[in-house]
Design a protein around this motif. Structure first.
Motif, short mmCIF file in Angstrom:
data_model
loop_
_atom_site.label_atom_id
_atom_site.label_comp_id
_atom_site.label_asym_id
_atom_site.label_seq_id
_atom_site.Cartn_x
_atom_site.Cartn_y
_atom_site.Cartn_z
N LYS A 55 -5.42 36.33 28.70
CA LYS A 55 -4.73 36.99 29.82
C LYS A 55 -3.26 36.60 29.83
O LYS A 55 -2.84 35.68 29.14
N LEU A 56 -2.51 37.30 30.65
CA LEU A 56 -1.09 37.04 30.84
C LEU A 56 -0.88 36.22 32.11
O LEU A 56 -1.73 36.21 32.99
N PHE A 57 0.27 35.57 32.20
CA PHE A 57 0.72 35.03 33.48
C PHE A 57 2.22 35.20 33.56
O PHE A 57 2.88 35.40 32.53
N SER A 58 2.73 35.19 34.75
CA SER A 58 4.17 35.36 34.97
C SER A 58 4.75 34.16 35.69
O SER A 58 4.10 33.56 36.54
N LEU A 59 5.97 33.85 35.34
CA LEU A 59 6.75 32.82 36.01
C LEU A 59 7.90 33.53 36.71
O LEU A 59 8.64 34.29 36.09
N LEU A 60 8.01 33.34 38.00
CA LEU A 60 9.09 33.92 38.80
C LEU A 60 9.97 32.79 39.31
O LEU A 60 9.46 31.78 39.80
N LEU A 61 11.28 32.94 39.19
CA LEU A 61 12.22 31.97 39.74
C LEU A 61 13.01 32.67 40.83
O LEU A 61 13.53 33.77 40.63
N LEU A 62 13.09 32.04 41.99
CA LEU A 62 13.78 32.60 43.14
C LEU A 62 14.86 31.64 43.60
O LEU A 62 14.66 30.42 43.58
N GLU A 63 15.97 32.20 44.02
CA GLU A 63 17.02 31.41 44.65
C GLU A 63 17.29 32.04 46.00
O GLU A 63 17.48 33.25 46.10
N LEU A 64 17.28 31.21 47.04
CA LEU A 64 17.45 31.70 48.40
C LEU A 64 18.80 31.29 48.96
O LEU A 64 19.38 30.29 48.55
N LEU A 134 17.43 36.72 49.26
CA LEU A 134 17.04 36.38 47.90
C LEU A 134 18.28 36.66 47.05
O LEU A 134 18.65 37.81 46.86
N THR A 135 18.96 35.61 46.59
CA THR A 135 20.22 35.80 45.87
C THR A 135 20.03 35.89 44.38
O THR A 135 20.92 36.38 43.68
N ALA A 136 18.91 35.42 43.86
CA ALA A 136 18.63 35.54 42.43
C ALA A 136 17.12 35.58 42.25
O ALA A 136 16.37 34.91 42.96
N PHE A 137 16.70 36.38 41.28
CA PHE A 137 15.28 36.55 40.98
C PHE A 137 15.14 36.77 39.49
O PHE A 137 15.73 37.69 38.94
#
Length: 185
Positions: A55-64, A134-137
């Motif tokens: 299976k796949l997985f995703s990594l999300l990075l968020l900057e607030l 959300l300033t960066a994604f």
């Protein structure tokens, strides 16, 4: 609808120190480094598990960003609970610093619709009484964007950097702010 007190009580554990967001000193830097190390370890475990199951997985990075930075520093549990309400059971959230966090989405059959996920996260960050944006994604997907923790983290960080650059004032795309009138995606 869940109120703020109930959300604070439902906050799930994060891989960062609970006091990240304190004044930027050596202690905050040390905890940010340890949080990143824990994220890398978590990614290595996910890679091994997903390699076996195909299976796949995703990594999300968020900057607030907040008009009142104390909103993020003092209410990380509220923010985490709100974000957890929008992901599936088993997905994970990890604070990397006072205003950066990572989310892993596990056991995916195909690449998720990143733009829809970004819109959903903006909606979830529309918390009454807060002015968060959300300033960066950025995102990376195993094995499509990398097969090691380092590759995935680098891809997600580069995507996050590109999104931050494209949302600076004067660019074609201004930063999107969560508002109380936003529609649920």
């Amino acid at each position: 609808m869940i109120d703020q007190a109930e959300m604070r009580g439902r906050a799930a554990p994060c891989c960062g120190h609970p006091n990240i967001g304190a004044p930027a000193d050596e202690t905050a830097d040390i905890w940010a480094i340890r949080a990143r190390e824990r994220l890398v370890t978590q990614l290595q475990d996910l890679i091994e598990r997903h390699r076996r199951n195909g299976k796949l997985f995703s990594l999300l990075l968020l900057e607030l960003r907040s008009e009142a930075p104390a909103d993020i520093a003092q209410d990380r549990q509220l923010i985490a609970a709100r974000l957890y309400s929008g992901v599936r059971r088993g997905d994970n959230l990890c604070w990397l610093s006072a205003d950066r966090l990572a989310i892993t989405l596990e056991g995916l059959a195909s690449r998720p619709p990143v733009q829809q996920i970004g819109e959903r996260l903006r909606y979830l960050l529309d918390i009454p009484g807060f002015q968060l944006s959300l300033t960066a994604f950025g995102s990376a997907h195993y094995p499509l964007d990398g097969v090691s923790a380092t590759e995935l983290l680098l891809q997600a960080e580069q995507a996050s950097h590109r999104s931050r650059q494209s949302s600076h004032p004067g660019s074609a795309q201004p930063p999107r702010r969560a508002s109380s009138t936003s529609q649920r995606p």
